[in-house]
Design a protein around this motif. Structure first.
Motif, PDB file in Angstrom:
ATOM      1  N   ILE A 159       0.756  -1.093   0.119  1.00 40.34           N
ATOM      2  CA  ILE A 159      -0.044   0.030  -0.040  1.00 40.34           C
ATOM      3  C   ILE A 159       0.917   1.229  -0.009  1.00 40.34           C
ATOM      4  CG2 ILE A 159      -1.703   1.285   1.354  1.00 40.34           C
ATOM      5  CD1 ILE A 159      -2.803  -1.365   2.438  1.00 40.34           C
ATOM      6  N   THR A 160       0.709   2.011  -1.037  1.00 40.74           N
ATOM      7  CA  THR A 160       1.431   3.295  -1.017  1.00 40.74           C
ATOM      8  C   THR A 160       0.895   4.229   0.090  1.00 40.74           C
ATOM      9  OG1 THR A 160       1.495   2.904  -3.261  1.00 40.74           O
ATOM     10  CG2 THR A 160       2.113   5.313  -2.652  1.00 40.74           C
ATOM     11  N   VAL A 161       1.931   4.849   0.676  1.00 39.09           N
ATOM     12  CA  VAL A 161       1.436   5.899   1.512  1.00 39.09           C
ATOM     13  C   VAL A 161       1.698   7.304   1.416  1.00 39.09           C
ATOM     14  CG1 VAL A 161       1.713   6.391   4.258  1.00 39.09           C
ATOM     15  CG2 VAL A 161       1.868   4.059   3.366  1.00 39.09           C
ATOM     16  N   ALA A 162       0.865   8.028   1.676  1.00 41.23           N
ATOM     17  CA  ALA A 162       1.079   9.851   1.564  1.00 41.23           C
ATOM     18  C   ALA A 162       0.777  10.253   2.861  1.00 41.23           C
ATOM     19  CB  ALA A 162       0.289  10.398   0.520  1.00 41.23           C
ATOM     20  N   ARG A 163       1.641  10.827   3.721  1.00 43.39           N
ATOM     21  CA  ARG A 163       1.657  11.280   5.111  1.00 43.39           C
ATOM     22  C   ARG A 163       1.659  12.714   5.103  1.00 43.39           C
ATOM     23  NH1 ARG A 163       1.518  11.491   9.664  1.00 43.39           N
ATOM     24  NH2 ARG A 163       3.307  10.957  10.651  1.00 43.39           N
ATOM     25  N   ASN A 164       0.724  13.326   5.995  1.00 45.81           N
ATOM     26  CA  ASN A 164       0.706  14.542   6.330  1.00 45.81           C
ATOM     27  C   ASN A 164       1.995  14.933   7.361  1.00 45.81           C
ATOM     28  OD1 ASN A 164      -0.266  13.278   8.802  1.00 45.81           O
ATOM     29  ND2 ASN A 164      -1.518  14.930   9.168  1.00 45.81           N
ATOM     30  N   THR A 165       1.946  16.170   7.859  1.00 49.57           N
ATOM     31  CA  THR A 165       3.110  16.550   8.840  1.00 49.57           C
ATOM     32  C   THR A 165       2.213  17.053  10.060  1.00 49.57           C
ATOM     33  OG1 THR A 165       3.287  18.758   8.255  1.00 49.57           O
ATOM     34  CG2 THR A 165       4.773  17.346   7.082  1.00 49.57           C
ATOM     35  N   PRO A 166       2.991  16.749  11.056  1.00 47.82           N
ATOM     36  CA  PRO A 166       2.250  17.607  12.510  1.00 47.82           C
ATOM     37  C   PRO A 166       1.813  19.039  12.170  1.00 47.82           C
ATOM     38  CG  PRO A 166       4.215  16.214  12.822  1.00 47.82           C
ATOM     39  CD  PRO A 166       4.464  16.472  11.496  1.00 47.82           C
ATOM     40  N   GLU A 167       2.571  19.643  11.398  1.00 42.68           N
ATOM     41  CA  GLU A 167       1.996  21.174  11.072  1.00 42.68           C
ATOM     42  C   GLU A 167       1.017  21.290  10.335  1.00 42.68           C
ATOM     43  OE1 GLU A 167       5.414  19.972  10.302  1.00 42.68           O
ATOM     44  OE2 GLU A 167       6.167  20.361  12.567  1.00 42.68           O
ATOM     45  N   ASP A 168       0.398  20.260   9.503  1.00 37.89           N
ATOM     46  CA  ASP A 168      -0.759  20.454   8.746  1.00 37.89           C
ATOM     47  C   ASP A 168      -1.856  20.408   9.641  1.00 37.89           C
ATOM     48  OD1 ASP A 168       0.693  20.383   6.238  1.00 37.89           O
ATOM     49  OD2 ASP A 168       0.703  17.939   6.427  1.00 37.89           O
ATOM     50  N   THR A 169      -2.690  21.332   9.038  1.00 35.20           N
ATOM     51  CA  THR A 169      -4.115  21.336   9.586  1.00 35.20           C
ATOM     52  C   THR A 169      -5.181  20.280   8.792  1.00 35.20           C
ATOM     53  OG1 THR A 169      -5.083  22.855   7.923  1.00 35.20           O
ATOM     54  CG2 THR A 169      -4.182  23.879   9.757  1.00 35.20           C
TER      55      THR A 169
ATOM     56  N   LEU B 154      -7.524  20.834   7.161  1.00 35.50           N
ATOM     57  CA  LEU B 154      -7.867  21.176   5.443  1.00 35.50           C
ATOM     58  C   LEU B 154      -6.504  20.833   4.858  1.00 35.50           C
ATOM     59  CD1 LEU B 154      -9.818  24.514   6.037  1.00 35.50           C
ATOM     60  CD2 LEU B 154     -10.760  22.093   5.217  1.00 35.50           C
ATOM     61  N   THR B 155      -5.477  21.158   5.174  1.00 37.54           N
ATOM     62  CA  THR B 155      -4.219  20.936   4.492  1.00 37.54           C
ATOM     63  C   THR B 155      -4.047  19.525   4.116  1.00 37.54           C
ATOM     64  OG1 THR B 155      -2.585  21.313   6.301  1.00 37.54           O
ATOM     65  CG2 THR B 155      -2.992  23.258   4.809  1.00 37.54           C
ATOM     66  N   SER B 156      -4.269  18.578   5.352  1.00 34.94           N
ATOM     67  CA  SER B 156      -4.177  17.105   5.077  1.00 34.94           C
ATOM     68  C   SER B 156      -5.196  16.788   4.053  1.00 34.94           C
ATOM     69  CB  SER B 156      -4.503  16.630   6.400  1.00 34.94           C
ATOM     70  OG  SER B 156      -3.485  16.938   7.568  1.00 34.94           O
ATOM     71  N   ALA B 157      -6.266  17.293   4.194  1.00 30.64           N
ATOM     72  CA  ALA B 157      -7.305  16.874   3.013  1.00 30.64           C
ATOM     73  C   ALA B 157      -6.853  17.351   1.607  1.00 30.64           C
ATOM     74  CB  ALA B 157      -8.872  17.395   3.194  1.00 30.64           C
ATOM     75  N   GLN B 158      -6.214  18.519   1.413  1.00 31.18           N
ATOM     76  CA  GLN B 158      -5.686  18.865   0.225  1.00 31.18           C
ATOM     77  C   GLN B 158      -4.581  17.999  -0.148  1.00 31.18           C
ATOM     78  OE1 GLN B 158      -3.916  22.801   0.374  1.00 31.18           O
ATOM     79  NE2 GLN B 158      -4.264  23.253  -1.744  1.00 31.18           N
ATOM     80  N   LYS B 159      -3.693  17.748   0.719  1.00 33.04           N
ATOM     81  CA  LYS B 159      -2.566  16.684   0.274  1.00 33.04           C
ATOM     82  C   LYS B 159      -3.060  15.415  -0.080  1.00 33.04           C
ATOM     83  CE  LYS B 159       1.306  18.833   3.102  1.00 33.04           C
ATOM     84  NZ  LYS B 159       2.129  18.607   4.136  1.00 33.04           N
ATOM     85  N   SER B 160      -4.084  14.859   0.484  1.00 34.57           N
ATOM     86  CA  SER B 160      -4.758  13.699   0.019  1.00 34.57           C
ATOM     87  C   SER B 160      -5.368  13.525  -1.186  1.00 34.57           C
ATOM     88  CB  SER B 160      -5.831  13.398   1.211  1.00 34.57           C
ATOM     89  OG  SER B 160      -6.413  12.230   0.922  1.00 34.57           O
TER      90      SER B 160
END
Length: 155
Positions: A17-27, A29-35
């Motif tokens: 499974i390919t993983v894309a991670r957020n960072t602790p600094e993300d909100t 909304l930015t986590s959803a955007q990165k997803s």
């Protein structure tokens, strides 16, 4: 929660499974955007819960949220809740909850699940989280593998 997410990565990658991670600094909304930018096929958000001030330290359990009307989100939430109830100290308090109010579920293109793993303001729940990071990560990773219908593999 970042420790759990970090511990999940080797399990997910071992399962193909390919993983894309957020960072602790993300909100949220930015986590959803990165997803969305990563083209995720499942958006999984990990949180710990806190009771309202008048109930601080008194509540326990796990809430697994999915976007109301998303059949794949509901399927993922059910898999996750069923598996978490196998390791939770309070399996009777693992609930699946549909909602439209959480931005991280509303703003993602992929089926999305937000897991409030336990209450960080409850000493018993907080201790359970701290003492079981690897087990929680393994359990959640197995759930994701199950959702994608791929064999779960140990790293």
């Amino acid at each position: 929660m970042n420790l759990i997410a970090d511990a999940m990565v080797p399990y997910l990658e071992a399962s193909g499974i390919t993983v894309a991670r957020n960072t602790p600094e993300d909100t949220a909304l930015t986590s959803a955007q990165k997803s969305n930018e990563a083209g995720a096929q499942l958006h999984l958000a990990l949180h710990s819960n806190a009771a309202p001030e008048e109930l601080a330290g008194q509540l326990r359990g796990t809430d697994v949220y999915y976007y109301t009307g998303s059949t794949e989100g509901e399927r993922a939430a059910d898999i996750i809740a069923n598996n978490l109830s196998l390791i939770s100290p309070t399996p009777q308090l693992v609930d699946v909850i549909p909602t439209t109010r959480l931005a991280e579920l509303r703003r993602t293109n992929a089926p999305s699940v937000l897991v409030e793993i336990a209450y960080h303001d409850n000493p018993d729940d907080a201790n359970w989280i701290r003492g079981n990071i690897r087990d929680i990560a393994r359990n959640l990773s197995a759930s994701v593998a199950d959702f994608f219908s791929v064999p779960f593999r140990q790293p």
